[in-house]
Motif scaffolding. Structure first.
Motif, PDB file in Angstrom:
ATOM      1  N   GLY A   1       0.825  -1.189   0.000  1.00 47.68           N
ATOM      2  CA  GLY A   1       0.000   0.000   0.000  1.00 47.68           C
ATOM      3  C   GLY A   1       0.865   1.246   0.000  1.00 47.68           C
ATOM      4  N   VAL A   2       0.225   2.387   0.094  1.00 51.39           N
ATOM      5  CA  VAL A   2       0.920   3.669   0.067  1.00 51.39           C
ATOM      6  C   VAL A   2       0.514   4.467   1.295  1.00 51.39           C
ATOM      7  CG1 VAL A   2       1.310   5.798  -1.222  1.00 51.39           C
ATOM      8  CG2 VAL A   2       0.950   3.653  -2.458  1.00 51.39           C
ATOM      9  N   ASN A   3       1.516   4.861   2.096  1.00 55.32           N
ATOM     10  CA  ASN A   3       1.253   5.649   3.307  1.00 55.32           C
ATOM     11  C   ASN A   3       1.474   7.142   3.095  1.00 55.32           C
ATOM     12  OD1 ASN A   3       0.891   3.212   4.605  1.00 55.32           O
ATOM     13  ND2 ASN A   3       2.920   3.186   5.525  1.00 55.32           N
ATOM     14  N   ARG A   4       2.432   7.478   2.258  1.00 54.71           N
ATOM     15  CA  ARG A   4       2.821   8.871   2.080  1.00 54.71           C
ATOM     16  C   ARG A   4       2.839   9.210   0.592  1.00 54.71           C
ATOM     17  NH1 ARG A   4       2.107   8.536   6.747  1.00 54.71           N
ATOM     18  NH2 ARG A   4       3.436   9.155   8.501  1.00 54.71           N
ATOM     19  N   GLY A   5       2.628  10.483   0.289  1.00 54.82           N
ATOM     20  CA  GLY A   5       2.617  10.961  -1.089  1.00 54.82           C
ATOM     21  C   GLY A   5       1.550  12.019  -1.233  1.00 54.82           C
ATOM     22  N   THR A   6       1.282  12.421  -2.453  1.00 55.40           N
ATOM     23  CA  THR A   6       0.188  13.351  -2.679  1.00 55.40           C
ATOM     24  C   THR A   6      -1.129  12.629  -2.397  1.00 55.40           C
ATOM     25  OG1 THR A   6      -0.120  12.759  -4.997  1.00 55.40           O
ATOM     26  CG2 THR A   6       1.551  14.449  -4.495  1.00 55.40           C
ATOM     27  N   PRO A   7      -2.195  13.365  -2.107  1.00 59.35           N
ATOM     28  CA  PRO A   7      -3.488  12.706  -1.878  1.00 59.35           C
ATOM     29  C   PRO A   7      -3.871  11.755  -3.008  1.00 59.35           C
ATOM     30  CG  PRO A   7      -3.631  14.999  -1.226  1.00 59.35           C
ATOM     31  CD  PRO A   7      -2.287  14.829  -1.871  1.00 59.35           C
ATOM     32  N   ALA A   8      -3.601  12.155  -4.253  1.00 58.00           N
ATOM     33  CA  ALA A   8      -3.953  11.303  -5.395  1.00 58.00           C
ATOM     34  C   ALA A   8      -3.098  10.045  -5.408  1.00 58.00           C
ATOM     35  CB  ALA A   8      -3.786  12.082  -6.698  1.00 58.00           C
ATOM     36  N   GLU A   9      -1.796  10.179  -5.119  1.00 60.76           N
ATOM     37  CA  GLU A   9      -0.903   9.020  -5.112  1.00 60.76           C
ATOM     38  C   GLU A   9      -1.306   8.022  -4.034  1.00 60.76           C
ATOM     39  OE1 GLU A   9       3.236  11.152  -6.670  1.00 60.76           O
ATOM     40  OE2 GLU A   9       2.775  11.042  -4.521  1.00 60.76           O
ATOM     41  N   VAL A  10      -1.650   8.528  -2.863  1.00 63.24           N
ATOM     42  CA  VAL A  10      -2.052   7.644  -1.765  1.00 63.24           C
ATOM     43  C   VAL A  10      -3.346   6.922  -2.110  1.00 63.24           C
ATOM     44  CG1 VAL A  10      -2.839   7.586   0.629  1.00 63.24           C
ATOM     45  CG2 VAL A  10      -0.835   8.965   0.004  1.00 63.24           C
ATOM     46  N   ALA A  11      -4.339   7.668  -2.560  1.00 65.24           N
ATOM     47  CA  ALA A  11      -5.639   7.073  -2.860  1.00 65.24           C
ATOM     48  C   ALA A  11      -5.536   6.048  -3.982  1.00 65.24           C
ATOM     49  CB  ALA A  11      -6.635   8.171  -3.236  1.00 65.24           C
TER      50      ALA A  11
ATOM     51  N   GLY B   1      11.937   0.881  11.757  1.00 68.43           N
ATOM     52  CA  GLY B   1      10.931   1.685  11.075  1.00 68.43           C
ATOM     53  C   GLY B   1      11.577   2.908  10.445  1.00 68.43           C
ATOM     54  N   LEU B   2      10.989   3.386   9.368  1.00 64.65           N
ATOM     55  CA  LEU B   2      11.547   4.543   8.666  1.00 64.65           C
ATOM     56  C   LEU B   2      11.070   5.832   9.318  1.00 64.65           C
ATOM     57  CD1 LEU B   2      11.107   3.506   4.913  1.00 64.65           C
ATOM     58  CD2 LEU B   2      13.198   3.446   6.287  1.00 64.65           C
ATOM     59  N   PRO B   3      11.989   6.703   9.726  1.00 71.35           N
ATOM     60  CA  PRO B   3      11.565   7.986  10.301  1.00 71.35           C
ATOM     61  C   PRO B   3      10.876   8.851   9.253  1.00 71.35           C
ATOM     62  CG  PRO B   3      13.953   7.945   9.949  1.00 71.35           C
ATOM     63  CD  PRO B   3      13.455   6.557   9.685  1.00 71.35           C
ATOM     64  N   HIS B   4       9.953   9.675   9.716  1.00 68.57           N
ATOM     65  CA  HIS B   4       9.200  10.583   8.849  1.00 68.57           C
ATOM     66  C   HIS B   4       8.379   9.810   7.802  1.00 68.57           C
ATOM     67  CE1 HIS B   4      11.683  13.653  10.700  1.00 68.57           C
ATOM     68  NE2 HIS B   4      12.763  13.018  10.279  1.00 68.57           N
ATOM     69  N   TYR B   5       8.127   8.519   8.096  1.00 68.90           N
ATOM     70  CA  TYR B   5       7.332   7.730   7.152  1.00 68.90           C
ATOM     71  C   TYR B   5       6.459   6.719   7.896  1.00 68.90           C
ATOM     72  CZ  TYR B   5       5.966   4.932   3.122  1.00 68.90           C
ATOM     73  OH  TYR B   5       5.232   4.278   2.177  1.00 68.90           O
TER      74      TYR B   5
ATOM     75  N   ARG C   1      15.048   8.322  15.622  1.00 68.48           N
ATOM     76  CA  ARG C   1      16.094   8.767  14.705  1.00 68.48           C
ATOM     77  C   ARG C   1      16.672  10.115  15.145  1.00 68.48           C
ATOM     78  NH1 ARG C   1      19.293   6.133  12.280  1.00 68.48           N
ATOM     79  NH2 ARG C   1      20.714   7.524  13.342  1.00 68.48           N
ATOM     80  N   ILE C   2      15.808  11.028  15.557  1.00 67.43           N
ATOM     81  CA  ILE C   2      16.273  12.345  16.015  1.00 67.43           C
ATOM     82  C   ILE C   2      17.166  12.192  17.239  1.00 67.43           C
ATOM     83  CG2 ILE C   2      15.498  14.517  17.054  1.00 67.43           C
ATOM     84  CD1 ILE C   2      13.015  14.314  15.216  1.00 67.43           C
ATOM     85  N   LEU C   3      16.748  11.360  18.195  1.00 64.85           N
ATOM     86  CA  LEU C   3      17.552  11.153  19.401  1.00 64.85           C
ATOM     87  C   LEU C   3      18.867  10.449  19.080  1.00 64.85           C
ATOM     88  CD1 LEU C   3      14.636  10.108  21.753  1.00 64.85           C
ATOM     89  CD2 LEU C   3      16.144  12.075  22.111  1.00 64.85           C
ATOM     90  N   ALA C   4      18.835   9.483  18.166  1.00 65.15           N
ATOM     91  CA  ALA C   4      20.068   8.782  17.786  1.00 65.15           C
ATOM     92  C   ALA C   4      21.070   9.741  17.149  1.00 65.15           C
ATOM     93  CB  ALA C   4      19.748   7.637  16.833  1.00 65.15           C
ATOM     94  N   ASP C   5      20.563  10.769  16.481  1.00 63.20           N
ATOM     95  CA  ASP C   5      21.429  11.766  15.846  1.00 63.20           C
ATOM     96  C   ASP C   5      21.821  12.888  16.795  1.00 63.20           C
ATOM     97  OD1 ASP C   5      21.374  10.372  13.470  1.00 63.20           O
ATOM     98  OD2 ASP C   5      19.724  11.531  12.622  1.00 63.20           O
ATOM     99  N   GLY C   6      21.405  12.789  18.069  1.00 67.59           N
ATOM    100  CA  GLY C   6      21.773  13.792  19.057  1.00 67.59           C
ATOM    101  C   GLY C   6      20.825  14.968  19.167  1.00 67.59           C
ATOM    102  N   GLY C   7      19.666  14.891  18.519  1.00 67.34           N
ATOM    103  CA  GLY C   7      18.720  15.994  18.563  1.00 67.34           C
ATOM    104  C   GLY C   7      17.664  15.816  19.634  1.00 67.34           C
ATOM    105  N   GLU C   8      16.694  16.731  19.632  1.00 78.66           N
ATOM    106  CA  GLU C   8      15.569  16.690  20.570  1.00 78.66           C
ATOM    107  C   GLU C   8      14.269  16.634  19.800  1.00 78.66           C
ATOM    108  OE1 GLU C   8      15.067  19.418  23.826  1.00 78.66           O
ATOM    109  OE2 GLU C   8      17.227  19.543  24.103  1.00 78.66           O
ATOM    110  N   PRO C   9      13.414  15.647  20.088  1.00 74.46           N
ATOM    111  CA  PRO C   9      12.128  15.568  19.382  1.00 74.46           C
ATOM    112  C   PRO C   9      11.275  16.802  19.657  1.00 74.46           C
ATOM    113  CG  PRO C   9      12.575  13.531  20.576  1.00 74.46           C
ATOM    114  CD  PRO C   9      13.593  14.530  21.031  1.00 74.46           C
ATOM    115  N   GLU C  10      10.572  17.239  18.641  1.00 73.29           N
ATOM    116  CA  GLU C  10       9.672  18.392  18.761  1.00 73.29           C
ATOM    117  C   GLU C  10       8.231  17.887  18.723  1.00 73.29           C
ATOM    118  OE1 GLU C  10       8.425  22.438  16.282  1.00 73.29           O
ATOM    119  OE2 GLU C  10      10.213  21.293  15.712  1.00 73.29           O
ATOM    120  N   VAL C  11       7.472  18.254  19.731  1.00 79.73           N
ATOM    121  CA  VAL C  11       6.065  17.854  19.807  1.00 79.73           C
ATOM    122  C   VAL C  11       5.212  19.054  19.456  1.00 79.73           C
ATOM    123  CG1 VAL C  11       4.225  16.974  21.281  1.00 79.73           C
ATOM    124  CG2 VAL C  11       6.565  16.123  21.553  1.00 79.73           C
ATOM    125  N   ARG C  12       4.578  18.997  18.315  1.00 81.29           N
ATOM    126  CA  ARG C  12       3.747  20.123  17.859  1.00 81.29           C
ATOM    127  C   ARG C  12       2.311  20.001  18.356  1.00 81.29           C
ATOM    128  NH1 ARG C  12       5.869  20.293  11.537  1.00 81.29           N
ATOM    129  NH2 ARG C  12       8.054  20.798  12.032  1.00 81.29           N
TER     130      ARG C  12
END
Length: 372
Positions: free
Chosen positions: A57-67, A138-142, A151-162
């Motif tokens: 299946g398709v999780n990410r992409g344009t709305p048309a690509e996903v559908a 698992g793939l980050p941002h996907y 992935r952010i923590l492994a790279d030394g960053g801080e996760p941002e919670v919006r």
């Protein structure tokens, strides 16, 4: 049971294949993206199988690509089912709890289920609505916010919670067991037990794991969710963050090395001696956290991700003690490469249970050395 799988190269697909290996079931028949373009090829792949898992299946992409992507994959599988003289007894669809929620993704998943239900090939549709899945590699941002935070923590960053909201997290091995209708064990649970946790709380828990583990210390692993989240985080560290140097303290009396420092939870420590040229291991784990520390002698630790070909090698020795913590779902072994006896300390996060050993035989690489 002979199983066919679409989407076998994805996050869920890889975990399904690893669980099949652990169960000792036959290697699955892989229906590729190219196969799905040819109904006769799909029908040929389905012949002789008892269950087909539709994971493509398709999780990410344009709305048309996903559908379009989710509908097209289901349509292609349905065409193959209709062409198959003896279709599998069941078609298990990895649907989503978002099905029919008014988004291109949710609506296309609901439409895909309807397409499979109307295939008319005599196979029973098992429509499994999966929640937010997390797990190793698992793939980050996907794939998931859990993978992104790791992935952010492994790279030394801080996760941002919006936006903070409650998540219902299911480990991908439990989802795989549900799709396969595999009997539950101490490692996986076909009932798919979920961890309910807020996004902020998830980020904080993973950040706490990361802060403790940077010192080569083991964070509190108080339940199965802690262990699974910690293993997910560790998968984003491997292999670049290993081996990890251990703290050493010297005085006129000699030296002290802090091999294992845990902050809570069960555990078991043991030592072994290994003769020159002998290999220990040749297996993988689905959930167990396992630490190797060579105390005396020299050795090589080798690892290979299950289902992959590349073999990684770590030379280690007692002169400079280091940690290599075995990543879950990687076959691993340790070989005495020296002329003298090898002394190794092992630590695992739980007391060994012979009824549920979470240990599955798997060769890492061909060797001329003897194995035990």
């Amino acid at each position: 049971m002979k199983v066919a799988v679409t989407g076998a190269g994805g996050f869920l697909g890889w975990h399904v294949r690893v669980l099949l290996r652990a169960l000792g079931w036959p290697e699955p028949t892989i229906i590729t993206r190219a196969d799905l373009a040819d109904p006769e090829a799909v029908a040929g792949k389905l012949r002789g199988t008892e269950r087909v898992l539709h994971l493509a299946g398709v999780n990410r992409g344009t709305p048309a690509e996903v559908a379009l992507g989710n509908r097209a994959a289901a349509t292609a599988l349905a065409a193959g089912l209709r062409r198959c003289p003896e279709p599998p007894k069941s078609v298990v669809f990895a649907n989503s709890v978002q099905a029919g929620n008014g988004t291109p993704y949710g609506d296309s998943k609901a439409q895909a289920a309807a397409i499979l239900a109307e295939a008319g090939a005599g196979s029973q549709l098992v429509d499994v609505h999966l929640p937010h899945l997390y797990g190793e590699h698992g793939l980050p941002h996907y794939n998931s916010v859990t993978a992104t935070f790791c992935r952010i923590l492994a790279d030394g960053g801080e996760p941002e919670v919006r936006q903070d909201r409650e998540l219902r997290l299911v480990h991908v091995t439990d989802a795989a067991a549900r799709l396969l209708d595999a009997p539950p064990s101490g490692v996986w649970d076909a009932a798919m037990p979920a961890l309910r946790i807020g996004v902020r709380a998830l980020a904080d828990r993973l950040a706490s794991f990361a802060a403790t583990y940077r010192r080569a210390e083991i964070p509190p692993l108080l339940d199965r969710y802690d262990v699974r989240l910690f293993n997910t985080y560790r998968s984003h560290l491997f292999p670049g963050h290993y081996p990890m140097r251990l703290p050493r303290h010297a005085d006129p009396r000699g030296e002290l090395v802090e091999a294992v420092k845990t902050h809570g939870g069960a555990g078991q420590t043991f030592c072994s001696t290994t003769r020159p040229g002998v290999t220990r291991g040749q297996h993988f784990h689905l959930a167990k956290v396992e630490r190797f520390v060579v105390l005396r002698g020299i050795a090589e630790i080798t690892l290979r991700r299950v289902g992959h070909a590349e073999v990684l090698r770590f030379p280690v020795g007692g002169a400079v003690p280091v940690v290599v913590d075995m990543p879950t779902m990687w076959a691993h072994d340790i070989t005495n490469t020296g002329a003298d006896e090898l002394v190794t300390l092992f630590w695992t996060d739980g007391i060994f249970d012979p009824e549920r050993p979470d240990t599955y035989r798997e060769t890492v690489a061909e060797r001329s050395a003897a194995s035990v």
